[in-house]
Design a protein around this motif. Sequence first.
Motif, PDB file in Angstrom:
ATOM      1  N   GLN A  82      -0.913  11.036  -2.567  1.00  0.00           N
ATOM      2  CA  GLN A  82       0.524  11.261  -2.427  1.00  0.00           C
ATOM      3  C   GLN A  82       0.805  12.630  -1.818  1.00  0.00           C
ATOM      4  O   GLN A  82       0.027  13.572  -1.975  1.00  0.00           O
ATOM      5  CB  GLN A  82       1.258  11.086  -3.755  1.00  0.00           C
ATOM      6  CG  GLN A  82       0.964  12.082  -4.833  1.00  0.00           C
ATOM      7  CD  GLN A  82       1.815  11.800  -6.077  1.00  0.00           C
ATOM      8  OE1 GLN A  82       2.715  10.957  -6.085  1.00  0.00           O
ATOM      9  NE2 GLN A  82       1.523  12.505  -7.154  1.00  0.00           N
ATOM     10  N   SER A 138      -1.750   3.824  -1.349  1.00  0.00           N
ATOM     11  CA  SER A 138      -2.909   3.238  -2.038  1.00  0.00           C
ATOM     12  C   SER A 138      -3.680   2.419  -1.011  1.00  0.00           C
ATOM     13  O   SER A 138      -3.421   1.220  -0.831  1.00  0.00           O
ATOM     14  CB  SER A 138      -2.459   2.368  -3.218  1.00  0.00           C
ATOM     15  OG  SER A 138      -1.686   3.121  -4.138  1.00  0.00           O
ATOM     16  N   THR A 153      -5.049   6.530  -5.237  1.00  0.00           N
ATOM     17  CA  THR A 153      -3.726   6.846  -4.725  1.00  0.00           C
ATOM     18  C   THR A 153      -3.712   8.253  -4.150  1.00  0.00           C
ATOM     19  O   THR A 153      -4.209   9.195  -4.783  1.00  0.00           O
ATOM     20  CB  THR A 153      -2.667   6.752  -5.842  1.00  0.00           C
ATOM     21  OG1 THR A 153      -2.659   5.431  -6.379  1.00  0.00           O
ATOM     22  CG2 THR A 153      -1.279   7.073  -5.305  1.00  0.00           C
ATOM     23  N   ARG A 168       3.594   7.795  -1.624  1.00  0.00           N
ATOM     24  CA  ARG A 168       2.297   7.438  -2.194  1.00  0.00           C
ATOM     25  C   ARG A 168       1.645   6.370  -1.333  1.00  0.00           C
ATOM     26  O   ARG A 168       2.308   5.427  -0.913  1.00  0.00           O
ATOM     27  CB  ARG A 168       2.457   6.911  -3.614  1.00  0.00           C
ATOM     28  CG  ARG A 168       2.869   7.948  -4.639  1.00  0.00           C
ATOM     29  CD  ARG A 168       3.178   7.301  -5.958  1.00  0.00           C
ATOM     30  NE  ARG A 168       3.458   8.263  -7.010  1.00  0.00           N
ATOM     31  CZ  ARG A 168       4.077   7.979  -8.148  1.00  0.00           C
ATOM     32  NH1 ARG A 168       4.474   6.731  -8.373  1.00  0.00           N
ATOM     33  NH2 ARG A 168       4.279   8.923  -9.056  1.00  0.00           N
ATOM     34  N   TYR A 202       0.784  -1.224   0.000  1.00  0.00           N
ATOM     35  CA  TYR A 202       0.000   0.000   0.000  1.00  0.00           C
ATOM     36  C   TYR A 202       0.821   1.282   0.000  1.00  0.00           C
ATOM     37  O   TYR A 202       0.278   2.348  -0.284  1.00  0.00           O
ATOM     38  CB  TYR A 202      -0.927   0.018   1.227  1.00  0.00           C
ATOM     39  CG  TYR A 202      -1.827  -1.191   1.318  1.00  0.00           C
ATOM     40  CD1 TYR A 202      -2.914  -1.330   0.470  1.00  0.00           C
ATOM     41  CD2 TYR A 202      -1.582  -2.197   2.250  1.00  0.00           C
ATOM     42  CE1 TYR A 202      -3.745  -2.427   0.541  1.00  0.00           C
ATOM     43  CE2 TYR A 202      -2.403  -3.304   2.331  1.00  0.00           C
ATOM     44  CZ  TYR A 202      -3.487  -3.420   1.474  1.00  0.00           C
ATOM     45  OH  TYR A 202      -4.300  -4.520   1.550  1.00  0.00           O
TER      46      TYR A 202
END
Length: 332
Positions: free
Chosen positions: A138, A128, A136, A126, A96
């Motif tokens: 970031q 996820s 996503t 980042r 992730y």
Amino acid sequence: MQPEYRASSFRCAKTLIGVFLLGAILHVAEADFLEDANEKLSLHLFHNGVRVQLSGTFDLETYFLEQPPPGLIFTDDKFLFNPRLTLFLDTQIGSYVSTFVQARLDRGFDPSDGGAEVRLDEYAIRVSPLKDIPLTVQFGKFGTVVGTWVPRHYSWDNPFINAPLPYENVTGIWDIAAPEDVDELLEWAHVPYEEYTNFGGYDDKYLRLPVIWGPSYASGTSISGSIGKFDYAAELKNASLSSRPESWDLTQIGFENPTFSGRIGARPNEMWNVGFSASVGPYFRPEAAATCLPEKVSGIIAKFFSVKTSALPGIVFSCGRKFLKRASKCPT
């Protein structure tokens, strides 16, 4: 067929076969070399729970120019040699979280005749969070989500020699001062008016801003994802799309006057990528506040809208316009 002709044809065939075999051997050797290099430049830790990959490019750019040079190229000479070493460090932490860093050694962010310098152009983390949904988030310093060129702006991926027109063609707008009147704005843009046609050269070129300054590595946060054939992205940055590289670091410009940008797109098939981008935020630097007289200009916000459609690699059709609007305050 004459014996001499048959012998000549046989020698030609052997030469062609030899060239073909040599090319095949070199191709295999190159593939093996790249595979070995990729393996040696990667690191796996904690039972592959953490993976680190180092990669890079080395570019040798040479420009033969007419003066003044076009776009964001800064030199007084007709010849410019601009080598560039770019290193990428990518880290994957679990399923992730990932990080990336881009460092460059060159003669300036844009091609110039200045001395060598080392910079961290991009660094971000980042996340996820959803396993089955492409989403996503970031944080850091990274390229803008606006447009379709930035995801392929690295030299290895860029289908163009340099950036498309909106990303490097300078306008008459400055970020360190507000114009006194329309005549001064026309002078900054080098637009002839009335009897005034002598602008005294292009020494002011670095003061002028493009619609979008290259990939716009400003600092902030973004969210992106896709739903079926539709893509979406939004970002909050510390500087506008047209801001110069010196404004992108948080040590230079904070979030007192942030920029909001976004993009929605659709991919009906593998050939087409259609999207709409928008951005709003002040492009003035803090030192411009002294020139923003309340009775004349209370502030300026740069708005950018574009519609981009791309089809086939290397072919991009785009249209965009930048709008200027009076705002409620100057940058502080």
